[in-house]
Motif scaffolding. Structure first.
Motif, PDB file in Angstrom:
ATOM      1  N   LEU A 504     -47.274 -33.146   4.068  1.00 14.19           N
ATOM      2  CA  LEU A 504     -46.838 -34.538   4.168  1.00 14.19           C
ATOM      3  C   LEU A 504     -47.147 -35.027   5.578  1.00 14.19           C
ATOM      4  O   LEU A 504     -46.555 -34.571   6.552  1.00 14.19           O
ATOM      5  N   GLU A 505     -48.108 -35.957   5.692  1.00 12.07           N
ATOM      6  CA  GLU A 505     -48.470 -36.502   6.996  1.00 12.07           C
ATOM      7  C   GLU A 505     -47.794 -37.854   7.189  1.00 12.07           C
ATOM      8  O   GLU A 505     -47.772 -38.691   6.272  1.00 12.07           O
ATOM      9  N   TYR A 506     -47.284 -38.084   8.386  1.00 16.11           N
ATOM     10  CA  TYR A 506     -46.532 -39.308   8.660  1.00 16.11           C
ATOM     11  C   TYR A 506     -46.646 -39.687  10.135  1.00 16.11           C
ATOM     12  O   TYR A 506     -46.907 -38.830  10.996  1.00 16.11           O
ATOM     13  N   ALA A 507     -46.434 -40.967  10.401  1.00 16.02           N
ATOM     14  CA  ALA A 507     -46.438 -41.455  11.778  1.00 16.02           C
ATOM     15  C   ALA A 507     -45.050 -41.242  12.395  1.00 16.02           C
ATOM     16  O   ALA A 507     -44.056 -41.084  11.670  1.00 16.02           O
ATOM     17  N   ASN A 536     -51.203 -48.711   2.273  1.00 12.86           N
ATOM     18  CA  ASN A 536     -51.131 -48.624   0.815  1.00 12.86           C
ATOM     19  C   ASN A 536     -51.729 -49.870   0.168  1.00 12.86           C
ATOM     20  O   ASN A 536     -52.280 -50.749   0.847  1.00 12.86           O
ATOM     21  N   ASP A 537     -51.604 -49.953  -1.156  1.00 13.25           N
ATOM     22  CA  ASP A 537     -52.226 -51.058  -1.888  1.00 13.25           C
ATOM     23  C   ASP A 537     -51.619 -52.417  -1.533  1.00 13.25           C
ATOM     24  O   ASP A 537     -52.236 -53.463  -1.763  1.00 13.25           O
ATOM     25  N   GLN A 538     -50.414 -52.428  -0.986  1.00 10.23           N
ATOM     26  CA  GLN A 538     -49.768 -53.682  -0.583  1.00 10.23           C
ATOM     27  C   GLN A 538     -50.067 -54.030   0.874  1.00 10.23           C
ATOM     28  O   GLN A 538     -49.544 -55.004   1.407  1.00 10.23           O
ATOM     29  N   GLY A 539     -50.898 -53.220   1.522  1.00  9.04           N
ATOM     30  CA  GLY A 539     -51.245 -53.468   2.910  1.00  9.04           C
ATOM     31  C   GLY A 539     -50.190 -53.025   3.885  1.00  9.04           C
ATOM     32  O   GLY A 539     -50.213 -53.423   5.059  1.00  9.04           O
ATOM     33  N   LEU A 540     -49.251 -52.169   3.441  1.00 10.86           N
ATOM     34  CA  LEU A 540     -48.169 -51.699   4.302  1.00 10.86           C
ATOM     35  C   LEU A 540     -48.414 -50.240   4.704  1.00 10.86           C
ATOM     36  O   LEU A 540     -49.066 -49.469   3.979  1.00 10.86           O
ATOM     37  N   PRO A 541     -47.883 -49.844   5.863  1.00  3.42           N
ATOM     38  CA  PRO A 541     -48.062 -48.444   6.299  1.00  3.42           C
ATOM     39  C   PRO A 541     -47.319 -47.480   5.372  1.00  3.42           C
ATOM     40  O   PRO A 541     -46.175 -47.742   4.978  1.00  3.42           O
ATOM     41  N   ALA A 542     -47.980 -46.393   5.022  1.00  3.93           N
ATOM     42  CA  ALA A 542     -47.391 -45.404   4.114  1.00  3.93           C
ATOM     43  C   ALA A 542     -47.732 -43.991   4.587  1.00  3.93           C
ATOM     44  O   ALA A 542     -48.686 -43.784   5.346  1.00  3.93           O
ATOM     45  N   MET A 543     -46.928 -43.051   4.149  1.00  4.37           N
ATOM     46  CA  MET A 543     -47.192 -41.633   4.423  1.00  4.37           C
ATOM     47  C   MET A 543     -48.193 -41.109   3.397  1.00  4.37           C
ATOM     48  O   MET A 543     -48.444 -41.737   2.376  1.00  4.37           O
TER      49      MET A 543
END
Length: 580
Positions: A504-507, A536-543
């Motif tokens: 699981l990669e995350y900021a 993601n598909d909504q243009g939001l940051p995701a893991m």
């Protein structure tokens, strides 16, 4: 009666039916007729070049002779390395017929256990490679192994002993033509870094499913021997013509561990190896007097070898609950003692003992077709030689009495503990806890799991399949959304490259989301990889959650156990245990 005392139904046990033949000085098996079993080729014939009478040994007095040694009993099919297939039913001789030692007439009861220590002597093999090569016989692995051990991977060796009746004069005792059953079986796991090892005993009376087994016949053709369900483990060898490769397949089905190689050793190895090292020291916690095995020892420490060592590993009624599981514990104690002696300075600094060990070991061995030369055995021995005996743990597959039986004769897996034991071996986790990660790395991984957790509804994650079963990403997505409330998740398809482990990669600013998802998925701190977010598909940051080859299904924890479950029997080879 509990599982420790089972196996005494009708008070019949092959080890209890040995008698001492006063004419030969050997123990011989006298049994009633049992169910028919497949035959075994007759003893191998000497090659034409070996027809001349053998030379007298250096210890043999002039003018004296000894009876010829009967052929060693091993599961068919087998041949000498590089030799062509032979007509049925004979087998090519492994070495010249010689005026040999006693002991070929004994029952091969715990031979597989002795294979465990033979590899320790294999390091001496290079002293006379070609001679020792001729001692070794091989049997096809029929594709059941990984293809052989590797120096840069964990090693899994299956060690097997049979209840084969063999030798001149034993034809009227039991199934003289049987290839034998797997009555002593040990799965030896050696960690990738060689810092530790686990020797897992598998009870002969454990109820298992034996799978279909492709088996090489004596003429080189393949035959599939149909599997059987809910039968004793020991029938994975010998029954219906099954060879050691079938025992290997059964172990894989049972544990999820695919062995790299198998080794089979004859029962006489107990005597020859203990004599070669000048005896091994064992501890007895009480006076032992077992008329069935002819063992009689007073409380305290004893140095045993030869016939007395044989009696020690055969005894059952004199120790524990008197069942087969008690005998397994005794055999593990004996193997620990022999390992300590093999690695002692007294042995390693004695060229004569090392040569005797190499000779005795290779004569007793039957190996799979991937391990059929002294060079390969030497390489294996050198890998095992890196172990410290304090990090070698003996344990037994957790079992309970078979609940379907009124008279307790068999056992079944203890489902509360056995899966964890198997999982530890599959994941290369040490039973001695010497393979713990460095403190700094462990602390850093653990710290990733500490802190606040975001609500599941705020977790944004893209799911990739990086080596899991096809459809796993969609399965996980449905589970997260419908059962765990992670509605801001999406299936991103396949990963660009396969991964062995799920990650699981995350900021940094997504750490609270990562901790929540790790909690839901059962991810360890090591699986959490601080890095960057994706859009993601909504243009939001995701893991990014990448399902690796270790992924077993949505909702199944991905955290491997870090210690053995409570109540699992274990001992280490460096400790002296007393038989009780």
């Amino acid at each position: 009666m509990d599982a420790q005392g089972r196996g005494r139904a009708d008070d019949i046990d092959p080890a209890d039916q040995w008698v001492l033949n006063p004419n030969t000085g050997e123990y011989e098996m006298r049994l009633g007729t049992s169910a028919p079993q497949s035959g075994v080729p007759s003893p191998r014939k000497p090659r034409p070049s070996e027809a001349a009478p053998p030379a007298r040994s250096r210890n043999e007095a002039p003018g004296r002779s000894r009876p010829e040694t009967p052929g060693r009993a091993v599961p068919p099919p087998r041949r000498r390395r590089g030799a062509p297939q032979e007509p049925l039913p004979g087998r090519r001789g492994r070495r010249p017929a010689k005026k040999a030692s006693k002991g070929r007439k004994v029952l091969l009861w715990t031979g597989g256990a002795m294979a465990f220590v033979l590899v320790a002597g294999s390091g001496a093999a290079y002293f006379y490679i070609e001679h020792l090569n001729d001692n070794i016989a091989s049997v096809s692995d029929d594709g059941a192994s990984t293809g052989g051990f590797s120096k840069d991977k964990a090693i899994n060796i299956l060690l097997i002993g049979t209840d084969k009746r063999t030798g001149k004069g034993n034809g009227s005792y039991g199934d003289a033509g049987s290839v034998g059953h797997a009555d002593t079986t040990i799965l030896l796991h050696v960690s990738k870094d060689r810092s530790n090892a686990t020797a897992l005993s598998i009870p002969r009376d454990l109820i298992v499913d034996v799978p279909d087994c492709p088996t090489t016949q004596e003429d080189g053709t393949q035959k599939i021997i149909p599997g059987t369900q809910q039968v004793r483990f020991n029938t994975s060898l010998g029954q219906d013509g099954r060879t050691p490769s079938c025992t290997m397949r059964t172990v894989t089905e049972l544990t999820g561990v695919k062995p790299d190689n198998f080794m089979v050793a004859d029962f006489n190895a107990v005597k020859t190896l203990t004599s070669a090292v000048g005896g091994v020291e064992v501890c007895v916690g009480k006076d032992l007097d077992d008329p069935d095995s002819h063992l009689k020892l007073s409380k305290g420490m004893h140095t045993i070898e030869g016939e007395q060592a044989l009696a020690f590993v055969r005894t059952r009624h004199a120790v524990g609950f008197g069942g087969d599981l008690s005998r397994i514990g005794l055999q593990q104690q004996f193997l620990s003692a022999l390992m300590r002696k093999l690695k002692s300075n007294d042995t390693l600094t004695s060229p004569s003992k090392m040569l005797d060990l190499a000779e005795a070991g290779t004569k007793a061995l039957t190996v799979d077709s991937q391990l059929d030369s002294i060079g390969k055995l030497k390489d294996l021995g050198l890998e095992l030689g890196k172990l410290n005996t304090e990090n070698l743990t003996f344990t037994t597959t957790p079992v309970i009495d078979n609940p379907t039986e009124k008279v307790k004769a068999t056992v079944v897996l203890n489902e509360s503990t056995a899966p964890q034991v198997f999982d530890m071996i599959r994941n290369d986790v040490s039973f001695t806890a010497v393979k713990e990660r460095k403190k700094k790395e462990a602390a850093a991984a653990a710290a990733r799991l500490k802190g606040t957790k975001a609500p599941a509804s705020e977790v944004r994650v893209r799911i990739l399949n990086g080596g899991a079963v096809a459809g796993s990403a969609q399965e996980t997505l449905s589970w997260l959304q419908n059962e765990e409330g992670v509605t801001k998740s999406e299936n991103a398809g396949n990963a660009p490259a396969p991964l062995a482990k799920t990650t699981l990669e995350y900021a940094p600013d997504q750490a609270d989301q990562a901790r929540r998802l790790a909690d839901l998925m059962g991810l360890s701190g090591a699986a959490m990889k601080p890095g960057e977010s994706v859009t993601n598909d909504q243009g939001l940051p995701a893991m990014t959650l990448t399902l690796g080859k270790d992924f077993e299904g949505a909702g199944v924890s991905l955290t491997a156990p870090t210690k053995a479950p409570e109540g699992v029997q274990k001992s280490t080879a460096d400790k002296v245990e007393c038989a009780k």
